[in-house]
Design a protein around this motif. Structure first.
Motif, PDB file in Angstrom:
ATOM      1  N   TYR A 135       3.994 -16.361 -12.520  1.00 46.57           N
ATOM      2  CA  TYR A 135       3.187 -17.528 -12.144  1.00 46.57           C
ATOM      3  C   TYR A 135       2.151 -17.149 -11.089  1.00 46.57           C
ATOM      4  N   ALA A 136       2.595 -16.378 -10.093  1.00 40.69           N
ATOM      5  CA  ALA A 136       1.677 -15.964  -9.023  1.00 40.69           C
ATOM      6  C   ALA A 136       0.565 -15.089  -9.592  1.00 40.69           C
ATOM      7  N   ASN A 137       0.932 -14.112 -10.386  1.00 37.04           N
ATOM      8  CA  ASN A 137      -0.045 -13.172 -10.932  1.00 37.04           C
ATOM      9  C   ASN A 137      -1.083 -13.887 -11.796  1.00 37.04           C
ATOM     10  N   LYS A 138      -0.624 -14.848 -12.569  1.00 37.92           N
ATOM     11  CA  LYS A 138      -1.522 -15.628 -13.431  1.00 37.92           C
ATOM     12  C   LYS A 138      -2.560 -16.387 -12.618  1.00 37.92           C
ATOM     13  N   ASN A 139      -2.187 -16.724 -11.371  1.00 42.65           N
ATOM     14  CA  ASN A 139      -3.075 -17.504 -10.506  1.00 42.65           C
ATOM     15  C   ASN A 139      -3.734 -16.667  -9.410  1.00 42.65           C
ATOM     16  N   GLY A 140      -3.610 -15.346  -9.524  1.00 39.57           N
ATOM     17  CA  GLY A 140      -4.237 -14.470  -8.531  1.00 39.57           C
ATOM     18  C   GLY A 140      -3.577 -14.512  -7.179  1.00 39.57           C
ATOM     19  N   ALA A 141      -2.270 -14.789  -7.167  1.00 40.56           N
ATOM     20  CA  ALA A 141      -1.538 -14.920  -5.902  1.00 40.56           C
ATOM     21  C   ALA A 141      -0.399 -13.906  -5.827  1.00 40.56           C
ATOM     22  N   PHE A 142       0.214 -13.831  -4.631  1.00 40.05           N
ATOM     23  CA  PHE A 142       1.332 -12.924  -4.404  1.00 40.05           C
ATOM     24  C   PHE A 142       2.450 -13.637  -3.658  1.00 40.05           C
ATOM     25  N   PHE A 143       3.680 -13.478  -4.124  1.00 34.85           N
ATOM     26  CA  PHE A 143       4.839 -13.795  -3.310  1.00 34.85           C
ATOM     27  C   PHE A 143       5.175 -12.540  -2.528  1.00 34.85           C
ATOM     28  N   ALA A 144       5.071 -12.596  -1.211  1.00 37.49           N
ATOM     29  CA  ALA A 144       5.289 -11.425  -0.367  1.00 37.49           C
ATOM     30  C   ALA A 144       6.672 -11.502   0.264  1.00 37.49           C
ATOM     31  N   ILE A 145       7.558 -10.621  -0.177  1.00 38.84           N
ATOM     32  CA  ILE A 145       8.924 -10.591   0.335  1.00 38.84           C
ATOM     33  C   ILE A 145       8.921 -10.058   1.758  1.00 38.84           C
ATOM     34  N   GLU A 146       9.525 -10.815   2.673  1.00 36.29           N
ATOM     35  CA  GLU A 146       9.594 -10.355   4.060  1.00 36.29           C
ATOM     36  C   GLU A 146      10.674  -9.298   4.204  1.00 36.29           C
ATOM     37  N   THR A 147      10.335  -8.199   4.870  1.00 36.25           N
ATOM     38  CA  THR A 147      11.271  -7.093   5.026  1.00 36.25           C
ATOM     39  C   THR A 147      12.336  -7.411   6.064  1.00 36.25           C
ATOM     40  N   GLY A 148      13.483  -6.715   5.925  1.00 38.27           N
ATOM     41  CA  GLY A 148      14.552  -6.872   6.904  1.00 38.27           C
ATOM     42  C   GLY A 148      15.949  -6.822   6.331  1.00 38.27           C
ATOM     43  N   PRO A 149      16.212  -7.572   5.238  1.00 31.82           N
ATOM     44  CA  PRO A 149      17.586  -7.610   4.744  1.00 31.82           C
ATOM     45  C   PRO A 149      18.065  -6.338   4.053  1.00 31.82           C
ATOM     46  N   GLU A 150      17.156  -5.421   3.708  1.00 31.65           N
ATOM     47  CA  GLU A 150      17.568  -4.199   3.024  1.00 31.65           C
ATOM     48  C   GLU A 150      16.634  -3.059   3.442  1.00 31.65           C
ATOM     49  N   LYS A 151      17.040  -1.842   3.122  1.00 27.29           N
ATOM     50  CA  LYS A 151      16.223  -0.675   3.408  1.00 27.29           C
ATOM     51  C   LYS A 151      14.949  -0.703   2.562  1.00 27.29           C
TER      52      LYS A 151
END
Length: 285
Positions: A135-151
């Motif tokens: 959905y994001a890619n189709k609309n030129g957007a990004f879901f940006a995962i926040e770092t921290g819970p894993e390496k």
């Protein structure tokens, strides 16, 4: 230095109304703001045309852009299959709002990604994130995962496993040093193909434990006998274990030229701390 970074502020950290937070962000010298849409007046459940117009007018009046919108819906992210249909649909609505505000980056926590891609939880998260990415890619957007819970290596493996590029990374160096005990410089180089937004935050690890224990505690609303202040401490920029000279150089080396967005979640003087953080970052611009 001649880096092309921009300085942002998570506006809600001022603990005022949205409009006042935007005005305070301009006063401390920020160029952009990250806004929360996971709760409050901008959430999908609450937003009105009047609120949207008011926020856009305030942004324009103060000469600010939106660096990103926080769409973190809490809980265990997308690790619980039964919750995902509702969360995915809400997330899509937050994409639409983000685009309306002139940004194309939605930051979120997706849950703690298992290091073993054969775990069922990995597959559940992969399924949800593929739908979000499409959905994001189709609309030129990004879901940006926040770092921290894993390496960083685990996060890269997960990102590489997805079908489209609509999922990216919001790199938070303090989460690495406070919880994961990983060098943010290594993380920058490992995740370089995915970084679209960063948080400027600092902290200290006091005692190490499994990151999943920390993030499960957050996800379950603080239920359980865990004292977070025994494990890590968030501190003002430059006073913790993040080597900002090395971290900023790493971002520059990979060609990142987006926002360094100040996040200050604790402290009794948010305005003063954020103002100091903006001044701290300006020496790298």
């Amino acid at each position: 230095m001649s880096n092309k970074f921009k300085i942002g502020v998570i506006a809600d950290m001022f603990r005022q109304s949205i409009e006042e937070c935007i005005e305070s962000s301009a006063k401390v010298g920020a160029e952009g703001v990250q806004l929360y849409a996971s709760f409050g007046r901008l959430s999908p459940e609450n937003i009105t045309a009047d609120t949207l117009a008011s926020v856009k007018n305030t942004l324009k009046a103060n000469g600010l852009s939106v660096s990103a919108v926080c769409g973190d819906l809490g809980g265990h992210g997308f690790a619980v299959r039964e919750e995902n249909p509702r969360k995915v649909e809400l997330s899509k609505r937050i994409v639409d709002l983000t685009l309306e505000l002139g940004s194309n980056i939605i930051t979120t926590h997706v849950g703690t990604i298992p290091a073993d891609k054969n775990e069922e939880r990995f597959k559940i998260m992969q399924e949800a994130c593929n739908e979000l990415a499409e959905y994001a890619n189709k609309n030129g957007a990004f879901f940006a995962i926040e770092t921290g819970p894993e390496k960083a290596d685990t996060l890269k493996m997960f990102l590489d496993s997805l079908d489209t590029k609509g999922i990216a990374v919001n790199l938070d160096p303090a989460n690495f040093v406070m919880v994961t005990k990983e060098d943010p410089v290594y993380a920058v180089h490992t995740l370089k193909d995915y970084i679209v937004h960063t948080h400027a935050k600092d902290g200290i690890m006091l005692k190490q434990t499994e990151p999943k224990i920390i993030y499960d505690f957050f996800a379950e609303g603080g239920i359980g006998d865990l004292r977070l202040d025994e494990y890590f401490k968030e501190v003002p920029l430059g006073q913790g274990q993040v080597d900002f000279d090395a971290y900023i150089k790493a971002l520059s080396d990979i060609g990142y030229n987006g926002y360094l967005t100040v996040e200050r979640e604790v402290g009794d003087n948010p305005y003063g701390d954020i103002e100091m953080a903006v001044k701290f970052l300006k020496k790298y611009i």
